[in-house]
Design a protein around this motif. Structure first.
Motif, PDB file in Angstrom:
ATOM      1  N   VAL A 170       8.489  68.350  39.797  1.00  0.00           N
ATOM      2  CA  VAL A 170       9.542  69.132  40.461  1.00  0.00           C
ATOM      3  C   VAL A 170      10.867  68.396  40.308  1.00  0.00           C
ATOM      4  O   VAL A 170      10.903  67.167  40.221  1.00  0.00           O
ATOM      5  N   ASN A 171      11.947  69.160  40.274  1.00  0.00           N
ATOM      6  CA  ASN A 171      13.276  68.569  40.100  1.00  0.00           C
ATOM      7  C   ASN A 171      14.275  69.315  40.981  1.00  0.00           C
ATOM      8  O   ASN A 171      15.056  70.147  40.504  1.00  0.00           O
ATOM      9  N   PRO A 172      14.248  69.041  42.292  1.00  0.00           N
ATOM     10  CA  PRO A 172      15.167  69.737  43.196  1.00  0.00           C
ATOM     11  C   PRO A 172      16.625  69.484  42.814  1.00  0.00           C
ATOM     12  O   PRO A 172      16.956  68.467  42.196  1.00  0.00           O
ATOM     13  N   ALA A 173      17.479  70.422  43.191  1.00  0.00           N
ATOM     14  CA  ALA A 173      18.918  70.253  42.946  1.00  0.00           C
ATOM     15  C   ALA A 173      19.371  68.891  43.450  1.00  0.00           C
ATOM     16  O   ALA A 173      18.930  68.416  44.498  1.00  0.00           O
ATOM     17  N   ALA A 174      20.234  68.253  42.684  1.00  0.00           N
ATOM     18  CA  ALA A 174      20.649  66.889  42.986  1.00  0.00           C
ATOM     19  C   ALA A 174      21.370  66.797  44.322  1.00  0.00           C
ATOM     20  O   ALA A 174      22.054  67.733  44.761  1.00  0.00           O
ATOM     21  N   SER A 175      21.206  65.661  44.974  1.00  0.00           N
ATOM     22  CA  SER A 175      21.974  65.398  46.188  1.00  0.00           C
ATOM     23  C   SER A 175      23.464  65.425  45.854  1.00  0.00           C
ATOM     24  O   SER A 175      23.884  65.090  44.744  1.00  0.00           O
ATOM     25  N   GLY A 176      24.277  65.843  46.843  1.00  0.00           N
ATOM     26  CA  GLY A 176      25.712  65.842  46.593  1.00  0.00           C
ATOM     27  C   GLY A 176      26.452  66.805  47.490  1.00  0.00           C
ATOM     28  O   GLY A 176      25.934  67.275  48.512  1.00  0.00           O
ATOM     29  N   LEU A 177      27.685  67.124  47.073  1.00  0.00           N
ATOM     30  CA  LEU A 177      28.607  67.957  47.843  1.00  0.00           C
ATOM     31  C   LEU A 177      28.575  69.381  47.303  1.00  0.00           C
ATOM     32  O   LEU A 177      28.741  69.600  46.097  1.00  0.00           O
ATOM     33  N   TYR A 178      28.359  70.355  48.199  1.00  0.00           N
ATOM     34  CA  TYR A 178      28.288  71.765  47.804  1.00  0.00           C
ATOM     35  C   TYR A 178      29.073  72.612  48.805  1.00  0.00           C
ATOM     36  O   TYR A 178      29.309  72.206  49.952  1.00  0.00           O
ATOM     37  N   ARG A 179      29.424  73.831  48.378  1.00  0.00           N
ATOM     38  CA  ARG A 179      30.163  74.751  49.241  1.00  0.00           C
ATOM     39  C   ARG A 179      29.209  75.564  50.110  1.00  0.00           C
ATOM     40  O   ARG A 179      28.062  75.817  49.733  1.00  0.00           O
ATOM     41  N   VAL A 180      29.718  75.985  51.258  1.00  0.00           N
ATOM     42  CA  VAL A 180      28.966  76.896  52.120  1.00  0.00           C
ATOM     43  C   VAL A 180      28.600  78.139  51.317  1.00  0.00           C
ATOM     44  O   VAL A 180      29.415  78.677  50.559  1.00  0.00           O
ATOM     45  N   GLY A 181      27.380  78.594  51.475  1.00  0.00           N
ATOM     46  CA  GLY A 181      26.910  79.781  50.773  1.00  0.00           C
ATOM     47  C   GLY A 181      26.108  79.482  49.526  1.00  0.00           C
ATOM     48  O   GLY A 181      25.478  80.384  48.960  1.00  0.00           O
ATOM     49  N   ALA A 182      26.110  78.225  49.078  1.00  0.00           N
ATOM     50  CA  ALA A 182      25.334  77.871  47.888  1.00  0.00           C
ATOM     51  C   ALA A 182      23.840  77.994  48.179  1.00  0.00           C
ATOM     52  O   ALA A 182      23.381  77.747  49.300  1.00  0.00           O
ATOM     53  N   LYS A 183      23.107  78.414  47.164  1.00  0.00           N
ATOM     54  CA  LYS A 183      21.655  78.521  47.262  1.00  0.00           C
ATOM     55  C   LYS A 183      21.064  77.630  46.169  1.00  0.00           C
ATOM     56  O   LYS A 183      21.180  77.936  44.979  1.00  0.00           O
ATOM     57  N   LEU A 184      20.452  76.543  46.578  1.00  0.00           N
ATOM     58  CA  LEU A 184      20.003  75.520  45.638  1.00  0.00           C
ATOM     59  C   LEU A 184      18.493  75.603  45.422  1.00  0.00           C
ATOM     60  O   LEU A 184      17.717  75.705  46.380  1.00  0.00           O
ATOM     61  N   LEU A 185      18.097  75.532  44.159  1.00  0.00           N
ATOM     62  CA  LEU A 185      16.675  75.591  43.821  1.00  0.00           C
ATOM     63  C   LEU A 185      16.009  74.248  44.099  1.00  0.00           C
ATOM     64  O   LEU A 185      16.484  73.201  43.657  1.00  0.00           O
ATOM     65  N   LEU A 186      14.891  74.312  44.816  1.00  0.00           N
ATOM     66  CA  LEU A 186      14.100  73.108  45.064  1.00  0.00           C
ATOM     67  C   LEU A 186      12.910  73.022  44.110  1.00  0.00           C
ATOM     68  O   LEU A 186      12.705  72.010  43.447  1.00  0.00           O
ATOM     69  N   ALA A 187      12.116  74.112  44.040  1.00  0.00           N
ATOM     70  CA  ALA A 187      10.931  74.111  43.175  1.00  0.00           C
ATOM     71  C   ALA A 187      10.311  75.499  43.182  1.00  0.00           C
ATOM     72  O   ALA A 187      10.570  76.298  44.093  1.00  0.00           O
ATOM     73  N   PRO A 188       9.472  75.809  42.200  1.00  0.00           N
ATOM     74  CA  PRO A 188       8.687  77.046  42.280  1.00  0.00           C
ATOM     75  C   PRO A 188       7.733  76.974  43.475  1.00  0.00           C
ATOM     76  O   PRO A 188       7.271  75.893  43.855  1.00  0.00           O
ATOM     77  N   THR A 189       7.435  78.117  44.049  1.00  0.00           N
ATOM     78  CA  THR A 189       6.510  78.134  45.190  1.00  0.00           C
ATOM     79  C   THR A 189       5.111  77.678  44.782  1.00  0.00           C
ATOM     80  O   THR A 189       4.326  77.246  45.627  1.00  0.00           O
ATOM     81  N   THR A 190       4.803  77.772  43.492  1.00  0.00           N
ATOM     82  CA  THR A 190       3.468  77.386  43.005  1.00  0.00           C
ATOM     83  C   THR A 190       3.363  75.905  42.666  1.00  0.00           C
ATOM     84  O   THR A 190       2.291  75.443  42.249  1.00  0.00           O
TER      85      THR A 190
END
Length: 254
Positions: A170-190
């Motif tokens: 798995v390769n979740p979205a990198a730590s860091g600074l993002y804007r309100v409303g962003a939707k970041l991918l963590l991993a497939p549900t499977t």
């Protein structure tokens, strides 16, 4: 060298020689006379035993032939783990975690083929050692069959097994600074660990800023409010065999 006198009630002594050179003599006891002989050179030898007779048994002579060769040399086997700085020392104890796979390059001073075998919670796939559990040790044996002037040789190594590390692709979205409303991918549900365990995603701090959502076959984190949050993906340990899996990210929302 042993000479047997028959009938065994004979007394007296037996004189031994090799190619006509005296080696020594020994008294007969229980029908047997024995001396030790260490050949000074290689070659073919005619051995002679001359019995003096005694105790009502007549004297006699016996001969035999023997070829003396150079002693077989002990082979030296080299066991080189891929990526290691050097070979494992013979008789050494090595530590490996559950699930580890170590591929060896093997060679011998004799040039003879090397066979690897193992007992304990490990297995061999060709020249690759697989650690299949905790509770060892495993005993790894490297062997050559003998030949080319070398004796058959076995070298052993001990492998102490330890708790393995779970992993997941798995390769979740990198730590860091993002804007309100962003939707970041963590991993497939499977997504699962190497043990087939599902990964549980949670917001471990800053729950007002970030929310976990499962949609479209993926696990995402929605950044809903300014602040910061920590997101963790985890799978439980298998007691005594595998450590828990955990991965985390920190997101700052502006």
């Amino acid at each position: 060298l042993t000479a047997k006198v028959n009938p065994p009630n004979g007394t007296g002594s037996v004189a031994f020689s090799a190619n006509g050179s005296a080696l020594g003599s020994a008294n007969v006891a229980g029908g047997v006379a024995t001396i030790n002989w260490v050949p000074a050179s290689t070659g073919n030898f005619t051995l002679k035993a001359v019995y003096s007779g005694g105790g009502g048994v007549a004297g006699a002579t016996a001969t035999n032939s023997v070829t003396v060769t150079q002693p077989l040399k002990a082979d030296v086997i080299s066991l080189n783990p891929a990526g290691a700085a050097g070979p494992w020392p013979v008789g050494s104890t090595q530590g490996l975690a559950n699930g580890a796979n170590v591929q060896f390059g093997v060679s011998s001073a004799s040039g003879l083929p090397v066979t690897l075998s193992v007992v304990g919670p490990c297995s061999m796939s060709g020249n690759t050692l697989n650690v299949n559990g905790v509770g060892g040790p495993c005993t790894l044996t490297a062997s050559t069959p003998g030949g080319n002037g070398y004796a058959p040789t076995n070298q052993t190594y001990q492998v102490v097994t330890g708790v393995g590390t779970q992993s997941a692709a798995v390769n979740p979205a990198a730590s860091g600074l993002y804007r309100v409303g962003a939707k970041l991918l963590l991993a497939p549900t499977t997504a699962k660990t190497n043990l087939g365990q599902s990964i549980n995603w949670s917001v471990t701090s800053g729950g007002k800023s970030c929310k976990i959502k499962r949609t479209g076959g993926n696990v995402k984190v929605n950044l809903v409010k300014k602040g910061s949050c920590q997101v963790t993906g985890s799978a439980p340990a298998v007691p005594g065999q595998w450590a828990a899996f955990t991965t985390g990210r920190t997101y700052t929302v502006r």
